[in-house]
Design an enzyme around this catalytic site. Structure first.
Site, PDB file in Angstrom:
ATOM      1  N   TYR A 113       0.923  -1.308  -0.186  1.00 39.60           N
ATOM      2  CA  TYR A 113      -0.139  -0.055   0.013  1.00 39.60           C
ATOM      3  C   TYR A 113       0.835   1.196  -0.050  1.00 39.60           C
ATOM      4  CZ  TYR A 113      -4.030  -3.074   0.446  1.00 39.60           C
ATOM      5  OH  TYR A 113      -5.055  -3.931  -0.108  1.00 39.60           O
TER       6      TYR A 113
ATOM      7  N   SER B  42     -15.164  -4.910 -13.222  1.00 41.83           N
ATOM      8  CA  SER B  42     -15.241  -6.272 -13.919  1.00 41.83           C
ATOM      9  C   SER B  42     -16.518  -6.713 -13.248  1.00 41.83           C
ATOM     10  CB  SER B  42     -14.170  -6.882 -13.620  1.00 41.83           C
ATOM     11  OG  SER B  42     -13.828  -6.928 -12.241  1.00 41.83           O
TER      12      SER B  42
ATOM     13  N   HIS C  81     -14.370   0.972  -0.459  1.00 43.46           N
ATOM     14  CA  HIS C  81     -13.209   0.127  -0.106  1.00 43.46           C
ATOM     15  C   HIS C  81     -12.201   0.916   0.513  1.00 43.46           C
ATOM     16  CE1 HIS C  81     -14.705  -3.091  -3.383  1.00 43.46           C
ATOM     17  NE2 HIS C  81     -15.582  -3.114  -2.238  1.00 43.46           N
TER      18      HIS C  81
ATOM     19  N   ASN D 287     -17.684   0.258 -20.397  1.00 43.04           N
ATOM     20  CA  ASN D 287     -16.438  -0.631 -19.949  1.00 43.04           C
ATOM     21  C   ASN D 287     -16.025  -0.871 -21.377  1.00 43.04           C
ATOM     22  OD1 ASN D 287     -14.841  -2.582 -19.075  1.00 43.04           O
ATOM     23  ND2 ASN D 287     -15.915  -3.025 -17.524  1.00 43.04           N
ATOM     24  N   LEU D 288     -14.647  -1.141 -21.262  1.00 45.68           N
ATOM     25  CA  LEU D 288     -13.850  -1.560 -22.358  1.00 45.68           C
ATOM     26  C   LEU D 288     -14.561  -2.955 -22.997  1.00 45.68           C
ATOM     27  CD1 LEU D 288      -9.913  -1.390 -21.571  1.00 45.68           C
ATOM     28  CD2 LEU D 288     -11.483  -0.320 -23.456  1.00 45.68           C
TER      29      LEU D 288
ATOM     30  N   ARG E 281       1.508   1.758  -3.390  1.00 43.54           N
ATOM     31  CA  ARG E 281       0.461   2.607  -4.465  1.00 43.54           C
ATOM     32  C   ARG E 281       0.094   3.814  -3.786  1.00 43.54           C
ATOM     33  NH1 ARG E 281      -4.279  -1.818  -3.665  1.00 43.54           N
ATOM     34  NH2 ARG E 281      -5.240  -0.444  -4.948  1.00 43.54           N
TER      35      ARG E 281
ATOM     36  N   CYS F 283      -6.828   3.161  12.600  1.00 46.34           N
ATOM     37  CA  CYS F 283      -5.959   2.890  13.944  1.00 46.34           C
ATOM     38  C   CYS F 283      -6.869   1.482  14.305  1.00 46.34           C
ATOM     39  CB  CYS F 283      -6.133   3.897  14.976  1.00 46.34           C
ATOM     40  SG  CYS F 283      -5.210   3.262  16.496  1.00 46.34           S
TER      41      CYS F 283
HETATM   42  C1  BV8 Z   1     -18.068  -8.438   2.125  1.00 43.34           C
HETATM   43  C2  BV8 Z   1      -9.463  -2.830  -1.447  1.00 43.34           C
HETATM   44  C3  BV8 Z   1     -19.714  -8.918   3.498  1.00 43.34           C
HETATM   45  C4  BV8 Z   1      -8.054  -3.321  -1.525  1.00 43.34           C
HETATM   46  C5  BV8 Z   1     -10.913  -4.554  -2.539  1.00 43.34           C
HETATM   47  C6  BV8 Z   1     -18.446 -15.586  -3.137  1.00 43.34           C
HETATM   48  C7  BV8 Z   1     -19.407 -15.192  -4.035  1.00 43.34           C
HETATM   49  C8  BV8 Z   1     -19.777 -13.893  -3.710  1.00 43.34           C
HETATM   50  C9  BV8 Z   1     -19.017 -12.930  -2.997  1.00 43.34           C
HETATM   51  C10 BV8 Z   1     -18.005 -13.604  -2.202  1.00 43.34           C
HETATM   52  C11 BV8 Z   1     -17.592 -15.084  -2.577  1.00 43.34           C
HETATM   53  N1  BV8 Z   1     -16.597 -15.413  -1.366  1.00 43.34           N
HETATM   54  C12 BV8 Z   1     -16.296 -14.106  -0.958  1.00 43.34           C
HETATM   55  C13 BV8 Z   1     -17.268 -13.205  -1.233  1.00 43.34           C
HETATM   56  C14 BV8 Z   1     -17.170 -11.674  -0.704  1.00 43.34           C
HETATM   57  C15 BV8 Z   1     -15.917 -10.943  -1.414  1.00 43.34           C
HETATM   58  C16 BV8 Z   1     -15.965 -11.024  -2.608  1.00 43.34           C
HETATM   59  O1  BV8 Z   1     -16.612 -10.403  -3.565  1.00 43.34           O
HETATM   60  N2  BV8 Z   1     -14.868 -11.924  -3.245  1.00 43.34           N
HETATM   61  C17 BV8 Z   1     -14.971 -12.118  -4.829  1.00 43.34           C
HETATM   62  C18 BV8 Z   1     -13.472 -12.198  -5.062  1.00 43.34           C
HETATM   63  C19 BV8 Z   1     -15.701 -13.436  -5.206  1.00 43.34           C
HETATM   64  N3  BV8 Z   1     -16.280  -9.574  -1.058  1.00 43.34           N
HETATM   65  C20 BV8 Z   1     -15.787  -9.182   0.066  1.00 43.34           C
HETATM   66  O2  BV8 Z   1     -15.053  -9.818   1.271  1.00 43.34           O
HETATM   67  C21 BV8 Z   1     -16.328  -7.847   0.455  1.00 43.34           C
HETATM   68  N4  BV8 Z   1     -16.781  -7.892   1.752  1.00 43.34           N
HETATM   69  O3  BV8 Z   1     -18.689  -8.957   1.201  1.00 43.34           O
HETATM   70  O4  BV8 Z   1     -18.296  -8.200   3.374  1.00 43.34           O
HETATM   71  C22 BV8 Z   1     -20.726  -8.018   3.637  1.00 43.34           C
HETATM   72  C23 BV8 Z   1     -21.436  -7.456   2.207  1.00 43.34           C
HETATM   73  C24 BV8 Z   1     -22.194  -6.318   2.339  1.00 43.34           C
HETATM   74  C25 BV8 Z   1     -22.704  -5.701   3.543  1.00 43.34           C
HETATM   75  C26 BV8 Z   1     -22.315  -6.169   4.875  1.00 43.34           C
HETATM   76  C27 BV8 Z   1     -21.393  -7.289   4.989  1.00 43.34           C
HETATM   77  C28 BV8 Z   1     -15.005  -6.661   0.484  1.00 43.34           C
HETATM   78  C29 BV8 Z   1     -14.462  -6.691  -0.627  1.00 43.34           C
HETATM   79  C30 BV8 Z   1     -13.490  -5.555  -0.911  1.00 43.34           C
HETATM   80  C31 BV8 Z   1     -12.176  -6.212  -1.208  1.00 43.34           C
HETATM   81  N5  BV8 Z   1     -11.182  -4.969  -1.319  1.00 43.34           N
HETATM   82  N6  BV8 Z   1     -10.338  -3.451  -2.691  1.00 43.34           N
HETATM   83  C32 BV8 Z   1      -7.267  -2.775  -2.494  1.00 43.34           C
HETATM   84  O5  BV8 Z   1      -7.625  -1.872  -3.284  1.00 43.34           O
HETATM   85  O6  BV8 Z   1      -6.132  -3.073  -2.430  1.00 43.34           O
HETATM   86  S1  BV8 Z   1     -11.426  -5.268  -3.979  1.00 43.34           S
HETATM   87  C33 BV8 Z   1     -10.624  -4.791  -5.179  1.00 43.34           C
HETATM   88  O7  BV8 Z   1     -11.431  -5.209  -6.425  1.00 43.34           O
HETATM   89  C34 BV8 Z   1     -10.612  -3.351  -5.461  1.00 43.34           C
HETATM   90  O8  BV8 Z   1     -11.379  -2.359  -4.768  1.00 43.34           O
HETATM   91  C35 BV8 Z   1     -11.370  -3.273  -6.943  1.00 43.34           C
HETATM   92  O9  BV8 Z   1     -12.078  -2.057  -6.917  1.00 43.34           O
HETATM   93  C36 BV8 Z   1     -12.235  -4.255  -6.688  1.00 43.34           C
HETATM   94  C37 BV8 Z   1     -13.200  -4.536  -8.048  1.00 43.34           C
HETATM   95  O10 BV8 Z   1     -12.363  -4.690  -9.087  1.00 43.34           O
HETATM   96  P1  BV8 Z   1     -12.558  -3.512 -10.125  1.00 43.34           P
HETATM   97  O11 BV8 Z   1     -12.537  -2.252  -9.758  1.00 43.34           O
HETATM   98  O12 BV8 Z   1     -13.920  -3.815 -11.044  1.00 43.34           O
HETATM   99  O13 BV8 Z   1     -11.444  -3.655 -11.082  1.00 43.34           O
HETATM  100  P2  BV8 Z   1     -10.716  -4.990 -12.005  1.00 43.34           P
HETATM  101  O14 BV8 Z   1      -9.237  -4.960 -12.357  1.00 43.34           O
HETATM  102  O15 BV8 Z   1     -11.532  -6.255 -11.628  1.00 43.34           O
HETATM  103  O16 BV8 Z   1     -11.696  -4.620 -13.328  1.00 43.34           O
HETATM  104  C38 BV8 Z   1     -11.184  -3.439 -13.875  1.00 43.34           C
HETATM  105  C39 BV8 Z   1     -12.392  -3.146 -15.121  1.00 43.34           C
HETATM  106  O17 BV8 Z   1     -11.966  -2.102 -15.653  1.00 43.34           O
HETATM  107  C40 BV8 Z   1     -12.436  -4.249 -16.139  1.00 43.34           C
HETATM  108  O18 BV8 Z   1     -13.969  -4.638 -16.430  1.00 43.34           O
HETATM  109  C41 BV8 Z   1     -11.863  -3.859 -17.398  1.00 43.34           C
HETATM  110  O19 BV8 Z   1     -12.464  -4.232 -18.493  1.00 43.34           O
HETATM  111  C42 BV8 Z   1     -12.204  -2.329 -17.124  1.00 43.34           C
HETATM  112  N7  BV8 Z   1     -11.500  -1.410 -17.720  1.00 43.34           N
HETATM  113  C43 BV8 Z   1      -9.967  -1.309 -18.132  1.00 43.34           C
HETATM  114  N8  BV8 Z   1      -9.363  -0.217 -18.581  1.00 43.34           N
HETATM  115  C44 BV8 Z   1     -10.449   0.378 -18.842  1.00 43.34           C
HETATM  116  C45 BV8 Z   1     -11.753  -0.196 -18.394  1.00 43.34           C
HETATM  117  N9  BV8 Z   1     -12.905   0.346 -18.525  1.00 43.34           N
HETATM  118  C46 BV8 Z   1     -13.150   1.574 -19.202  1.00 43.34           C
HETATM  119  N10 BV8 Z   1     -11.833   2.300 -19.594  1.00 43.34           N
HETATM  120  C47 BV8 Z   1     -10.983   1.682 -19.643  1.00 43.34           C
HETATM  121  N11 BV8 Z   1      -9.495   2.494 -19.885  1.00 43.34           N
END
Ligand code: BV8
Length: 224
Positions: A52, A173, A105, A197-198, A55, A113
């Site tokens: 972090y 995504s 996020h 989105n792309l 970043r 803290c």
């Molecule tokens: C929670 C911070 C409970 C860290 C991040 C099974 C099924 C469903 C859910 C789950 C499961 N198992 C576990 C879960 C829950 C889990 C989850 O979803 N896991 C996934 C992997 C299945 N989620 C959690 O744990 C969340 N908490 O569920 O708590 C709850 C829920 C509700 C209410 C109360 C309690 C917490 C998740 C947070 C994790 N932290 N980030 C950090 O930043 O280092 S996630 C991380 O991925 C980032 O935040 C990021 O934003 C996020 C999503 O990714 P994207 O932003 O979409 O980025 P990505 O690279 O994936 O995609 C980029 C997109 O842009 C692409 O589509 C691409 O085509 C497009 N693109 C690229 N260039 C361009 C473009 N578009 C336009 N123009 C361009 N030029």
């Protein structure tokens, strides 16, 4: 006309901020389990701090792109009828002039803290364990919501989605929940839904309309 815009890493891609899942994305460089879970932090806080801190430092070298500026202009037109909910932890929306931004996020520019639970503004590295300005304890961690942790502002976000007339997802995504489920929540409440989105995402079928291309081109065209 109440508008909710959800942004993901794709909105910052043209600023030079790597996305998580594209070929050269951040997650490629670091295994998710290594950096974005509380367990990873407990096991190896220095690795997570380095990830972090790097970043946060990289933010100084990037600028908002036309997508961020377009959303800031939209806020000038719509005022409090527009809310940007971002999954991103960078500050590019704010640096482009957006004021109504919810970081579900967390943010690179603040620290959390673990002792007193304060969120404090932080712009330098946390790896050297500075004391919390609130309680003085050396218990600061990145103010980022990791997998398994509860996103910020969820009650407010659900309320906004339930009363939205238009929901727009930009550069995400549709893989990570609960953000990936926002389109269905908004649609069920009667909002029109648009995806910029792309390429198609994991939730493209849930949208009324999709426009394909770089956010830096699509957003100004949509906004202006
Ligand atoms: C929670 C911070 C409970 C860290 C991040 C099974 C099924 C469903 C859910 C789950 C499961 N198992 C576990 C879960 C829950 C889990 C989850 O979803 N896991 C996934 C992997 C299945 N989620 C959690 O744990 C969340 N908490 O569920 O708590 C709850 C829920 C509700 C209410 C109360 C309690 C917490 C998740 C947070 C994790 N932290 N980030 C950090 O930043 O280092 S996630 C991380 O991925 C980032 O935040 C990021 O934003 C996020 C999503 O990714 P994207 O932003 O979409 O980025 P990505 O690279 O994936 O995609 C980029 C997109 O842009 C692409 O589509 C691409 O085509 C497009 N693109 C690229 N260039 C361009 C473009 N578009 C336009 N123009 C361009 N030029």
């Amino acid at each position: 006309m109440r508008v909710v815009v959800l942004t993901g890493a794709g909105v910052s891609a043209e600023s030079g901020v790597p996305t998580f899942r594209d070929a050269d994305g951040l997650w490629e460089g670091h295994r998710v389990e290594d950096v974005a879970t509380p367990e990873a932090y407990d096991a190896a806080p220095d690795v997570v701090h380095r990830f972090y801190d790097a970043r946060r430092e990289a933010l100084a070298a990037v600028e908002p792109n036309p997508a961020h500026h377009g959303l800031a202009r939209l806020e000038q037109h719509l005022g409090d009828a527009l809310t940007v909910v971002t999954q991103n932890v960078d500050d590019l929306h704010e640096r482009a002039g957006s004021q109504r931004v919810l970081h579900m996020h967390g943010e690179l520019r603040s620290a959390l803290c673990r002792a007193c639970r304060r969120r404090v503004r932080w712009l330098e590295g946390l790896g050297h364990q500075p004391p919390c300005p609130g309680c003085g304890l050396r218990a600061l961690r990145p103010d980022v919501v990791w997998f398994g942790e509860v996103p910020y502002e969820m009650d407010r976000i659900v309320e906004l989605l339930r009363s939205a007339d238009l929901f727009v997802a930009i550069g995400t995504s549709g893989v990570v929940y609960p953000a990936a489920a926002f389109v269905q929540l908004a649609a069920r409440a009667g909002a029109r839904t648009l995806e910029l989105n792309l390429v198609s995402s994991g939730v493209s079928p849930d949208f009324d309309e999709a426009r394909r291309g770089p956010a830096g081109e699509l957003v100004p065209t949509w906004v202006d």
